[in-house]
Enzyme design. Structure first.
Site, PDB file in Angstrom:
ATOM      1  N   LEU B  35      -1.458   2.712  -0.160  1.00 30.31           N
ATOM      2  CA  LEU B  35      -0.021   2.803   0.101  1.00 30.31           C
ATOM      3  C   LEU B  35       0.644   1.523  -0.404  1.00 30.31           C
ATOM      4  O   LEU B  35       0.260   0.427   0.001  1.00 30.31           O
ATOM      5  CB  LEU B  35       0.249   2.957   1.603  1.00 30.31           C
ATOM      6  CG  LEU B  35       0.465   4.394   2.107  1.00 30.31           C
ATOM      7  CD1 LEU B  35      -0.797   5.213   1.910  1.00 30.31           C
ATOM      8  CD2 LEU B  35       0.857   4.378   3.572  1.00 30.31           C
ATOM      9  N   ASP B  36       1.606   1.649  -1.283  1.00 34.90           N
ATOM     10  CA  ASP B  36       2.308   0.465  -1.767  1.00 34.90           C
ATOM     11  C   ASP B  36       3.621   0.302  -0.992  1.00 34.90           C
ATOM     12  O   ASP B  36       3.863   1.001  -0.008  1.00 34.90           O
ATOM     13  CB  ASP B  36       2.541   0.560  -3.277  1.00 34.90           C
ATOM     14  CG  ASP B  36       3.437   1.733  -3.635  1.00 34.90           C
ATOM     15  OD1 ASP B  36       4.063   2.323  -2.731  1.00 34.90           O
ATOM     16  OD2 ASP B  36       3.518   2.055  -4.836  1.00 34.90           O
TER      17      ASP B  36
END
Ligand SMILES: NC(=O)c1ccc[n+]([C@@H]2O[C@H](COP(=O)([O-])OP(=O)(O)OC[C@H]3O[C@@H](n4cnc5c(N)ncnc54)[C@H](O)[C@@H]3O)[C@@H](O)[C@H]2O)c1
Lengths: 262, 83
Positions: B35-36
């Protein structure tokens, strides 16, 4: 109401901090009909966020670098409204290497990306919507700027992109003036949005802004900027085009922070 | 009680972000889960909608692991769901 029955296309809503989110909220409160656009993976987020507006608007897909998206947007709006009274361009992007780093060590490819998304897209979006603006009797195009007359810490190639945006807006104003379309930019003071937080070192600009601005400045409140955008979308600045309007607490007018008089 | 908020958060991650269920654990970082920062923005919105608790941007950025996120949500008053 200020924007009663105005049909507005608003780009650049990513989350509730987005300047464009405040514009959309105020515009709806002022009587406007709104369509939002979203981009890439952020499209899903824009769709979620749209539900938090007073009257949840449709969200259309627009990656400004995709000609096909421009065509689809124009086709949708043609069918939906047949005319567009106002457009808000609140789109900017630069690769990390083009920001807050080594200005003299940024590749052309990265600079090109910044200019493509943040500068050229203003002309492209204006061109896409030209017939629909004409159908509305002219309408108003408003873009978001960060004062590009000076160099800033960290802002780097985005500053160059914004200088280009200022020039682009003047040329679009020149070419769309004859059909009655007004084209202006709002130069905002620093606001803590996703885009701004991506710029390492932008905090330095934020810190001094409040001291320099005669009216003061709140980096967490996009509403003053959004109100200014709404004013330009309204019928109350009918002879104004090709302008950069500063919504920055007045910081641009002052040479250095002035201590309060003792 | 805590396991239920944890479960609801896990469900969000699997259903909205396509995270593989066996990658999820309390010490998994958001990076481990691929997850960025954009995903984190969406994650806080989804968590707010599902659990009725608001995560501010600053808080979202400071989250290290999934366990931290669950703890933050609980501290803010997230309760186990009805379902
Ligand atoms: N935040 C500030 O301090 C500040 C100051 C002056 C001007 N601005 C300008 O305001 C505008 C809006 O930014 P913001 O601060 O609200 O941040 P934001 O991150 O909320 O908005 C930036 C938007 O650009 C969009 N975008 C990026 N690439 C795109 C692409 N290829 N196609 C379509 N959309 C794309 C993103 O989806 C996002 O919605 C930008 O032009 C920004 O430069 C911001």
């Amino acid at each position: 109401m200020l924007l009663a029955d105005k049909r507005l296309v608003i780009t650049g809503v990513l989350n509730e901090q987005s300047i464009a989110f405040s514009v959309a909220r105020l515009a709806q409160e002022a009587g406007a009909q709104v369509v939002l656009t979203g981009f890439g993976r952020g499209l899903r987020i824009t769709e979620r966020i749209a539900r938090r507006l007073p009257d949840p608007p449709p969200v259309l897909e627009l990656d400004v670098t995709e000609p096909a998206h421009h065509r689809a947007l124009a086709a949708d709006l043609e069918e939906r409204w047949g005319a567009v009274d106002g457009v808000v361009h609140a789109v900017a992007f630069a690769p990390e290497t083009a920001l807050g780093g080594d200005f003299l060590d940024t590749s052309w490819d990265d600079v090109a990306t910044a200019l493509r998304v943040s500068t050229y897209s203003f002309a492209e979006l204006s061109a896409t919507l030209t017939p629909l603006l004409r159908a509305a009797g002219g309408g108003s195009v408003v873009g978001l700027d960060f004062d590009a007359t000076r160099a800033w810490p960290a802002y780097d190639w985005m500053g160059v992109a914004k200088a280009g945006l200022e020039a682009t807006a003047r040329y679009v104003a020149r070419d769309l003036g004859p059909q009655g379309t007004r084209v202006n930019l709002v130069a905002a003071g620093p606001l803590r949005t996703v885009a701004a937080k991506g710029i390492e070192g932008f905090a330095d600009i934020e810190r001094s802004w409040g001291e320099q601005a005669p009216l003061g400045w709140d980096v967490t409140d996009a509403e003053p900027v959004a109100r200014t955008v709404c004013a330009l979308l309204s019928d109350w600045l009918p002879a104004t085009t090709g302008m950069v309007v500063h919504a920055d607490g007045g910081a641009h007018a002052i040479g250095a922070p002035t201590p309060p008089a003792s | 009680m805590s396991s239920t908020v944890y479960e609801r958060v896990s469900t969000i991650l699997v259903e909205n972000f396509g995270v593989e269920a066996d990658k999820i654990s309390a010490d998994a970082t958001f990076e481990d889960l691929d997850l960025d920062s954009l995903d984190l923005v969406e994650f806080s919105l989804a968590a707010e909608e599902e659990l009725g608790v608001r995560i501010e941007d600053e808080e979202a950025e400071a989250l290290g692991t999934l366990g931290d996120a669950v703890k933050l949500l609980e501290d803010k008053g997230a309760t186990p769901g009805e379902g």
